[in-house]
Design an enzyme around this catalytic site. Structure first.
Site, PDB file in Angstrom:
ATOM      1  N   GLU A 143     -20.638  47.352  70.526  1.00  0.00           N
ATOM      2  CA  GLU A 143     -21.221  48.187  71.581  1.00  0.00           C
ATOM      3  C   GLU A 143     -22.651  48.582  71.194  1.00  0.00           C
ATOM      4  O   GLU A 143     -22.995  48.636  70.012  1.00  0.00           O
ATOM      5  CB  GLU A 143     -20.302  49.416  71.750  1.00  0.00           C
ATOM      6  N   ASP A 144     -23.467  48.848  72.191  1.00  0.00           N
ATOM      7  CA  ASP A 144     -24.851  49.234  71.912  1.00  0.00           C
ATOM      8  C   ASP A 144     -24.969  50.652  71.377  1.00  0.00           C
ATOM      9  O   ASP A 144     -25.653  50.909  70.401  1.00  0.00           O
ATOM     10  CB  ASP A 144     -25.731  49.070  73.173  1.00  0.00           C
TER      11      ASP A 144
ATOM     12  N   ASP B   3     -22.193  57.617  72.684  1.00  0.00           N
ATOM     13  CA  ASP B   3     -22.826  58.875  73.093  1.00  0.00           C
ATOM     14  C   ASP B   3     -21.735  59.948  73.174  1.00  0.00           C
ATOM     15  O   ASP B   3     -21.375  60.550  72.165  1.00  0.00           O
ATOM     16  CB  ASP B   3     -23.541  58.636  74.421  1.00  0.00           C
TER      17      ASP B   3
ATOM     18  N   PHE C 289     -32.937  59.769  75.042  1.00  0.00           N
ATOM     19  CA  PHE C 289     -32.614  58.595  75.847  1.00  0.00           C
ATOM     20  C   PHE C 289     -33.345  57.395  75.266  1.00  0.00           C
ATOM     21  O   PHE C 289     -34.562  57.434  75.075  1.00  0.00           O
ATOM     22  CB  PHE C 289     -32.987  58.789  77.318  1.00  0.00           C
TER      23      PHE C 289
ATOM     24  N   ARG D  86     -34.191  45.821  78.970  1.00  0.00           N
ATOM     25  CA  ARG D  86     -33.184  45.301  78.047  1.00  0.00           C
ATOM     26  C   ARG D  86     -33.767  44.237  77.122  1.00  0.00           C
ATOM     27  O   ARG D  86     -33.232  43.944  76.059  1.00  0.00           O
ATOM     28  CB  ARG D  86     -32.014  44.667  78.818  1.00  0.00           C
TER      29      ARG D  86
HETATM   30  P1  XMP Z   1     -20.436  57.248  76.209  1.00  0.00           P
HETATM   31  O1  XMP Z   1     -20.958  58.571  76.678  1.00  0.00           O
HETATM   32  O2  XMP Z   1     -19.208  56.835  76.955  1.00  0.00           O
HETATM   33  O3  XMP Z   1     -21.600  56.285  76.616  1.00  0.00           O
HETATM   34  O4  XMP Z   1     -20.258  57.209  74.706  1.00  0.00           O
HETATM   35  C1  XMP Z   1     -21.736  55.028  76.171  1.00  0.00           C
HETATM   36  C2  XMP Z   1     -22.536  54.251  77.170  1.00  0.00           C
HETATM   37  O5  XMP Z   1     -23.539  55.075  77.760  1.00  0.00           O
HETATM   38  C3  XMP Z   1     -24.747  54.402  77.857  1.00  0.00           C
HETATM   39  N1  XMP Z   1     -25.778  55.190  77.150  1.00  0.00           N
HETATM   40  C4  XMP Z   1     -27.076  54.913  77.148  1.00  0.00           C
HETATM   41  N2  XMP Z   1     -27.761  53.908  77.731  1.00  0.00           N
HETATM   42  N3  XMP Z   1     -29.753  54.758  76.810  1.00  0.00           N
HETATM   43  C5  XMP Z   1     -29.095  53.832  77.553  1.00  0.00           C
HETATM   44  O6  XMP Z   1     -29.724  52.922  78.055  1.00  0.00           O
HETATM   45  C6  XMP Z   1     -29.150  55.790  76.205  1.00  0.00           C
HETATM   46  O7  XMP Z   1     -29.782  56.595  75.522  1.00  0.00           O
HETATM   47  C7  XMP Z   1     -27.726  55.884  76.385  1.00  0.00           C
HETATM   48  N4  XMP Z   1     -26.790  56.740  75.927  1.00  0.00           N
HETATM   49  C8  XMP Z   1     -25.624  56.283  76.418  1.00  0.00           C
HETATM   50  C9  XMP Z   1     -24.531  53.048  77.264  1.00  0.00           C
HETATM   51  O8  XMP Z   1     -24.387  52.139  78.322  1.00  0.00           O
HETATM   52  C10 XMP Z   1     -23.234  53.113  76.496  1.00  0.00           C
HETATM   53  O9  XMP Z   1     -22.485  51.944  76.598  1.00  0.00           O
HETATM   54 MG    MG Z   2     -26.945  51.670  80.895  1.00  0.00          MG
END
Ligand code: XMP
Ligand code: MG
Length: 173
Positions: free
Chosen positions: A98-99, A102, A151, A164
């Site tokens: 995963e990227d 959060d 962000f 991206r």
């Molecule tokens: P959660 O809150 O479920 O979120 O842990 C994970 C997903 O939220 C997106 N995400 C971000 N995308 N910049 C982004 O472009 C950010 O700073 C950011 N923070 C969360 C991301 O898609 C991830 O899979």
């Molecule tokens: Mg996104």
């Protein structure tokens, strides 16, 4: 977006060096096993493909797409499967790639979902971790970088589907 608001947070060389280290750890930990790498689209795609190039054990790739954020910058907590895996993961050693982690909702949901499909194991590898905004107690097994609650975009991560393609991680001020 006004591009003067975008600043480099993790440059390309630092990213690649760290990804190589993560791959070394994974190669070591999964010695003698086969790895099923699962990319969480779309954000995880750059990380997954770069990481995979350094994996030296037998491995497969599959892709899954979930929606969590829509086009907003705040987590809704709603996780919906947009595209499921093509192949079964039964008896396989699954590594979710995963990227960013959060709130943790996406990965907690995915990990539970995949664990219910009788894999041999399920671990999480996230490039970025924002621990300060976590709302569920999910932990990654491999983490590239712990970052502040900003962000970020680039290297798979988007702002309204753009950026991206940047080869580095940037933050927006
Ligand atoms: P959660 O809150 O479920 O979120 O842990 C994970 C997903 O939220 C997106 N995400 C971000 N995308 N910049 C982004 O472009 C950010 O700073 C950011 N923070 C969360 C991301 O898609 C991830 O899979
Ligand atoms: Mg996104």
């Amino acid at each position: 977006m006004d591009e003067s608001r975008i600043h480099v947070m993790i440059d390309e060389v630092s990213l690649q060096n760290r990804i190589r280290q993560l791959a070394d750890e994974i190669n070591h930990d999964y010695q003698g096993k086969e790895l099923a790498m699962i990319c969480v689209l779309k954000g995880g795609v750059m990380f997954m493909t770069d990481l995979a190039k350094y994996i030296q054990i037998p491995m497969t790739m599959d892709f899954m797409s979930v929606s969590s954020y829509g086009n907003q910058q705040v987590s809704t907590g709603i996780v919906k499967i947009m595209k499921d895996l093509d192949n079964s993961i039964e008896n396989q050693h699954v590594l979710i790639v995963e990227d960013i982690m959060d709130t943790g909702r996406t990965l907690q949901y995915l990990k539970n979902l995949l664990a219910d499909r009788n894999p041999a194991s399920v671990k999480i590898c996230t490039l970025l971790d924002k621990p300060h905004t976590r709302v569920v107690p999910v932990k990654a097994d491999y983490t590239g970088f712990v970052i502040d609650d900003k962000f970020v975009l680039g290297y798979g991560l988007d702002y309204e589907q753009h950026y991206r393609n940047l080869p580095y991680i940037a933050y927006v001020e």
